[in-house]
Every structure is written in structure tokens, then in C-alpha cells.
Design a protein around this motif. Sequence first.
Motif, PDB file in Angstrom:
ATOM      1  N   HIS A 196     137.761 -85.805 -18.202  1.00 51.55           N
ATOM      2  CA  HIS A 196     137.512 -84.948 -17.049  1.00 51.55           C
ATOM      3  C   HIS A 196     138.160 -83.594 -17.283  1.00 51.55           C
ATOM      4  CE1 HIS A 196     136.614 -88.293 -13.878  1.00 51.55           C
ATOM      5  NE2 HIS A 196     135.951 -88.464 -15.009  1.00 51.55           N
ATOM      6  N   TRP A 197     137.711 -82.615 -16.516  1.00 56.54           N
ATOM      7  CA  TRP A 197     138.235 -81.258 -16.574  1.00 56.54           C
ATOM      8  C   TRP A 197     139.255 -81.102 -15.458  1.00 56.54           C
ATOM      9  CZ3 TRP A 197     136.616 -78.189 -20.527  1.00 56.54           C
ATOM     10  CH2 TRP A 197     135.544 -78.683 -21.274  1.00 56.54           C
ATOM     11  N   PRO A 218     134.829 -75.537 -11.306  1.00 52.24           N
ATOM     12  CA  PRO A 218     134.918 -74.343 -10.454  1.00 52.24           C
ATOM     13  C   PRO A 218     134.557 -74.633  -8.995  1.00 52.24           C
ATOM     14  CG  PRO A 218     133.804 -73.812 -12.498  1.00 52.24           C
ATOM     15  CD  PRO A 218     133.966 -75.303 -12.467  1.00 52.24           C
ATOM     16  N   ALA A 219     133.652 -75.573  -8.766  1.00 48.46           N
ATOM     17  CA  ALA A 219     133.298 -75.934  -7.392  1.00 48.46           C
ATOM     18  C   ALA A 219     134.492 -76.561  -6.675  1.00 48.46           C
ATOM     19  CB  ALA A 219     132.112 -76.892  -7.383  1.00 48.46           C
ATOM     20  N   GLU A 239     127.566 -89.132 -15.107  1.00 50.33           N
ATOM     21  CA  GLU A 239     128.582 -89.289 -16.146  1.00 50.33           C
ATOM     22  C   GLU A 239     128.507 -88.104 -17.109  1.00 50.33           C
ATOM     23  OE1 GLU A 239     131.047 -91.531 -16.711  1.00 50.33           O
ATOM     24  OE2 GLU A 239     130.557 -92.234 -14.705  1.00 50.33           O
ATOM     25  N   PRO A 240     129.640 -87.675 -17.668  1.00 52.90           N
ATOM     26  CA  PRO A 240     129.624 -86.581 -18.643  1.00 52.90           C
ATOM     27  C   PRO A 240     128.782 -86.940 -19.873  1.00 52.90           C
ATOM     28  CG  PRO A 240     131.863 -87.074 -17.933  1.00 52.90           C
ATOM     29  CD  PRO A 240     130.981 -88.144 -17.375  1.00 52.90           C
ATOM     30  N   THR A 241     128.166 -85.933 -20.441  1.00 46.68           N
ATOM     31  CA  THR A 241     127.356 -86.112 -21.642  1.00 46.68           C
ATOM     32  C   THR A 241     127.970 -85.312 -22.777  1.00 46.68           C
ATOM     33  OG1 THR A 241     125.950 -84.216 -21.182  1.00 46.68           O
ATOM     34  CG2 THR A 241     125.277 -86.325 -20.217  1.00 46.68           C
ATOM     35  N   ARG A 292     134.321 -83.635 -13.037  1.00 41.67           N
ATOM     36  CA  ARG A 292     133.732 -84.520 -14.045  1.00 41.67           C
ATOM     37  C   ARG A 292     133.000 -83.744 -15.123  1.00 41.67           C
ATOM     38  NH1 ARG A 292     131.838 -90.066 -11.467  1.00 41.67           N
ATOM     39  NH2 ARG A 292     131.568 -90.425 -13.677  1.00 41.67           N
ATOM     40  N   THR A 293     132.529 -82.541 -14.794  1.00 38.93           N
ATOM     41  CA  THR A 293     131.803 -81.703 -15.754  1.00 38.93           C
ATOM     42  C   THR A 293     132.371 -80.290 -15.683  1.00 38.93           C
ATOM     43  OG1 THR A 293     130.130 -80.972 -14.193  1.00 38.93           O
ATOM     44  CG2 THR A 293     129.691 -83.046 -15.364  1.00 38.93           C
ATOM     45  N   PRO A 294     132.084 -79.452 -16.679  1.00 40.51           N
ATOM     46  CA  PRO A 294     132.550 -78.064 -16.622  1.00 40.51           C
ATOM     47  C   PRO A 294     132.008 -77.329 -15.390  1.00 40.51           C
ATOM     48  CG  PRO A 294     131.839 -78.574 -18.841  1.00 40.51           C
ATOM     49  CD  PRO A 294     131.456 -79.744 -17.978  1.00 40.51           C
TER      50      PRO A 294
END
Length: 90
Positions: A49-50, A73-74, A16-18, A67-69
Motif C-alpha cells: 500500500h501507499w 492523494p484522495a 487490488e493493486p496491479t 491501495r493505489t497511487p
Amino acid sequence: MSTTVPHTRSPAHAPEPTAADACGPDVLADLQRQIGRQWLVWYGHHTRHWWAMPRPPYPWFGLVEGRTPADLPARVREVQAYYGPSRGMR
């Protein structure tokens, strides 16, 4: 051209994002540099989300979610690996 779209959603087991993943101008600017100007990048405050989407004339049109920065890119690289590098932007 195939209409098959690569899987662009984050895996269910992703953390989960922090607070470290929170949106800020520096994070957005860094993501935009990493991904390139062929893609439009933003943070969804409601979804937490990004997001990114390619600008025309990219050969695929859709949304990519991370879900994260570090995840975004992935996901973009997955699309680029399937459709090839961006063209038309200098």
C-alpha cells in the motif's frame, strides 16, 4: 481541537493493486509533487500500500493509506478538507 479523525482507509470494494501500481522512483516523485512537501510519502513493500503522513506543524498527526497511487492523494485530500490546508511550508 477535536480528536475525531476522518476515515482514511480505502473502501473494502477498492480493486487490488496491479503491476501498474508498483512502486518506482517516478511514481513516488509524482505522488510527492501532487501531495506537496508538507507530507512524507512512501510505498510499503510488505503491505503493498501507499502511505503518507504530515510533517509538523500540521494540526493532525497520523498515517494515511492508499491501495493505489491514485487513491493516496484522495485520502490526503480528505484529511486536508477536515483539518484545513498545510501551513508553515513554503
